[in-house]
Design a protein around this motif. Structure first.
Motif, short mmCIF file in Angstrom:
data_model
loop_
_atom_site.label_atom_id
_atom_site.label_comp_id
_atom_site.label_asym_id
_atom_site.label_seq_id
_atom_site.Cartn_x
_atom_site.Cartn_y
_atom_site.Cartn_z
N UNK A 44 10.09 -46.50 -3.75
CA UNK A 44 8.74 -46.46 -3.22
C UNK A 44 7.68 -46.88 -4.23
N UNK A 45 7.83 -46.45 -5.46
CA UNK A 45 6.84 -46.77 -6.48
C UNK A 45 7.15 -48.16 -7.02
N UNK A 46 6.24 -49.10 -6.81
CA UNK A 46 6.48 -50.49 -7.16
C UNK A 46 6.80 -50.67 -8.64
N UNK A 47 6.13 -49.92 -9.50
CA UNK A 47 6.40 -50.04 -10.93
C UNK A 47 7.86 -49.69 -11.23
N UNK A 48 8.38 -48.67 -10.60
CA UNK A 48 9.78 -48.27 -10.81
C UNK A 48 10.70 -49.39 -10.34
N UNK A 49 10.41 -49.96 -9.19
CA UNK A 49 11.22 -51.06 -8.66
C UNK A 49 11.24 -52.22 -9.65
N UNK B 78 13.77 -55.56 -13.96
CA UNK B 78 13.74 -56.07 -15.33
C UNK B 78 15.00 -55.66 -16.10
N UNK B 79 15.42 -54.42 -15.92
CA UNK B 79 16.65 -53.96 -16.58
C UNK B 79 17.85 -54.77 -16.09
N UNK B 80 17.93 -55.00 -14.77
CA UNK B 80 19.03 -55.79 -14.22
C UNK B 80 19.01 -57.21 -14.77
N UNK B 81 17.82 -57.79 -14.85
CA UNK B 81 17.68 -59.14 -15.40
C UNK B 81 18.16 -59.18 -16.85
N UNK C 22 6.72 -38.46 -14.44
CA UNK C 22 5.38 -39.01 -14.49
C UNK C 22 5.15 -40.00 -13.35
N UNK C 23 6.15 -40.84 -13.07
CA UNK C 23 6.02 -41.84 -12.01
C UNK C 23 6.13 -41.23 -10.62
N UNK C 24 6.85 -40.13 -10.47
CA UNK C 24 7.04 -39.52 -9.15
C UNK C 24 5.72 -39.14 -8.50
N UNK C 25 4.71 -38.80 -9.28
CA UNK C 25 3.43 -38.38 -8.70
C UNK C 25 2.76 -39.51 -7.91
N UNK C 26 3.19 -40.76 -8.14
CA UNK C 26 2.62 -41.89 -7.41
C UNK C 26 3.36 -42.17 -6.10
N UNK C 27 4.42 -41.45 -5.86
CA UNK C 27 5.20 -41.64 -4.63
C UNK C 27 5.00 -40.48 -3.67
#
Length: 140
Positions: free
Chosen positions: A11-16, A21-24, A47-52
């Motif tokens: 859901x959080x675009x930054x996480x996606x 990037x890691x896969x690349x 920290x990122x979960x709060x944006x979802x």
């Protein structure tokens, strides 16, 4: 079915984008093992979960021919709330374990899981967690 499409995203675009990037980087051998990043990713998760939100969903699309050899399009939609999405991958193991406890048997050795569980067998678990599903059938 001749074509199956399964897509999932965070859901959080930054996480996606971080996972992309890691896969690349892994594909290009810039990092030896993505699992080495797990501790860092785990720390930043809260920290990122709060944006979802606690909402989740999935769509699986199937294209092919019906048993009457007519073009067919099926979609299975699944929606989940209250952060219960992580329960879904465990359900097949739970249901198969219950079958074994009841005395059901499976052929020995490695095999595909096809036919081991049917969608309707998941319905009690879906109801338990408030997960909603819908199968939409239409001809192409």
């Amino acid at each position: 079915m001749t074509n199956v499409i399964f897509r999932a995203a965070l859901e959080v675009e930054l996480t996606q984008r971080v996972f992309a990037l890691i896969a690349w980087a892994r594909r290009r051998r810039l990092i030896s093992r993505a699992s080495l990043l797990a501790p860092l990713l785990h720390r930043t998760r809260t920290w990122l979960d709060r944006f979802g939100s606690g909402l989740g969903g999935m769509v699986i699309r199937l294209h092919g021919l019906s048993s009457q050899r007519e073009p067919l399009h099926l979609e299975w939609h699944l929606t989940v709330d209250n952060n219960y999405g992580p329960e879904i991958p465990c359900m097949a193991a739970i249901l198969l374990t219950r079958k074994l406890v009841r005395g059901d048997t499976f052929a020995p050795g490695a095999q595909t899981s096809e036919g081991s569980l049917l969608l309707h067998e998941f319905e009690p678990e879906f109801a338990r967690w408030g997960i909603q599903t819908e199968v939409i059938e239409g001809v192409d």
